[in-house]
Design an enzyme around this catalytic site. Structure first.
Site, short mmCIF file in Angstrom:
data_model
loop_
_atom_site.label_atom_id
_atom_site.label_comp_id
_atom_site.label_asym_id
_atom_site.label_seq_id
_atom_site.Cartn_x
_atom_site.Cartn_y
_atom_site.Cartn_z
N ARG A 58 0.89 -1.24 -0.12
CA ARG A 58 -0.04 0.03 0.00
C ARG A 58 0.96 1.40 -0.04
NH1 ARG A 58 -3.48 -2.64 -1.30
NH2 ARG A 58 -5.72 -2.97 -0.50
N HIS A 116 -0.54 -0.15 -10.25
CA HIS A 116 -1.37 -0.94 -9.30
C HIS A 116 -1.54 -2.09 -10.02
CE1 HIS A 116 -3.48 -0.87 -5.11
NE2 HIS A 116 -3.47 -2.26 -5.46
N GLU A 157 -3.51 7.29 -4.71
CA GLU A 157 -4.04 6.68 -5.95
C GLU A 157 -5.45 7.21 -6.13
OE1 GLU A 157 -3.99 2.51 -6.25
OE2 GLU A 157 -1.77 2.31 -5.27
#
Length: 330
Positions: A242, A292, A271
């Site tokens: 993360r 991602h 993000e």
């Protein structure tokens, strides 16, 4: 005929999963895959019996306060659940589930790929060919770093951390790890892994650091500016967990100053926005960035969807779903 439960799915899922959901439930699907607006999410929680959100949906206390009486299950499509206020959900009698385990191998594969991409300058080399700049082989051109014999420090030795360790060991890396709890002696022996109870001490001695812990309040900026400065100038940081776990501003500053050799990032703190300084560094071939996609395999996404369906079916049949998120996991 018994009415099918209303299941609202916030993003488009693999066809085979959506087809099965239509068969089993009154499934409201997102066919164009546009993220739901705040108002659309409110409408979803007001009307649904089951909500199937993803990481792009913020299911916070304010949203849950507007949930209808019928909403009894949030079946998350994904392993991480930091975008869901689980405590508030549980306090309102709403069960939360996730999809653990199915992304382990895919994420470990991508982590290894990023590690190699940074060390061996793969994107830079590929771009040189595409841009027509390659002048032929040279003994001193595009030199990267050998990874065999280097020390890999894994932050978080859960399923993915251990899967990475197995791959890295095969590449001749020396395995080190920091975890909240030490893994079993059998796992340590299998991986020939060295445990560090002090994250600071491990960071200072590693050639490569890879992050595999969940994002929780306790791990927010776990790799802070202070901790990043402990790393060797020749070290590389890889993050497929993360973005919030790393202080991105401090990381960009260190890369710009040459205080860190490189980084491979598949996740970002805000993000889908990406720090412009990191993008500039990527254009300068000083960091490798991916959008991602660590878990983005067809097999992985289908497995995730199947877990969601099992969790929903089990819950609706009056049993405990296998992948409940419990308070002890927060």
């Amino acid at each position: 005929m018994k009415k099918k439960p209303l299941v609202v799915v916030t993003r488009r899922l693999p066809d085979v999963i959506e087809t099965r959901m239509r068969e089993l439930f009154d499934a409201h699907l997102n066919v164009d895959d546009t993220p739901l607006t705040a108002q659309q999410l409110v409408e979803a929680v007001r009307t649904a019996d089951v909500l199937v959100p993803t990481i792009t949906d913020r299911v916070d206390a304010a949203l849950l306060a507007q949930a209808g009486e019928n909403l009894k299950l949030i079946a998350n499509f994904g392993n991480g659940f930091d975008h869901i206020d689980v405590e508030t959900a549980l306090s309102r009698g709403i069960t939360v589930t996730n999809t653990p385990g199915v992304l382990t191998q895919d994420t470990a594969d991508m982590t290894m790929a990023l590690l190699l991409a940074v060390a061996r300058r793969l994107p830079e080399g590929a771009r040189t060919l595409v841009d027509g700049d390659w002048q032929g082989w040279s003994p001193t051109w595009m030199l990267g770093r050998r990874i065999t014999g280097k020390r890999l420090g894994i932050v978080g030795m859960g399923r993915i951390g251990q899967a990475l360790a197995r791959r890295a060991k095969a590449f001749g890396l020396s395995i080190h790890y920091h975890n909240r709890r030490r893994v079993s002696a059998a796992v340590e022996e299998e991986l020939e892994a060295t445990y560090w109870d002090s994250l600071d001490q491990m960071l200072a001695r590693m050639d490569i650091v890879s992050i595999h812990c969940p994002h929780t309040p306790a791990t927010y900026h776990l790799l802070s500016a202070r901790r990043l400065k402990l790393m060797k100038r020749e070290a590389v940081l890889v993050n497929t967990a993360r973005g919030e776990i790393v202080d991105e501003v401090a990381l960009a500053r260190m890369l710009e100053a040459g205080d860190l050799a490189g980084a491979g990032l598949d996740v970002f703190e805000h993000e889908p926005s990406v720090n412009p300084r990191l993008l500039k560094l990527a254009r300068q071939n000083r960091v490798v960035l991916l959008p991602h996609m660590g878990s983005a395999t067809i097999e992985g996404r289908v497995d995730m969807g199947e877990k969601v369906i099992v969790n929903i079916k089990t819950f609706l049949d009056g049993h405990r779903p296998p992948d409940r998120v419990l308070p002890s996991m927060l």
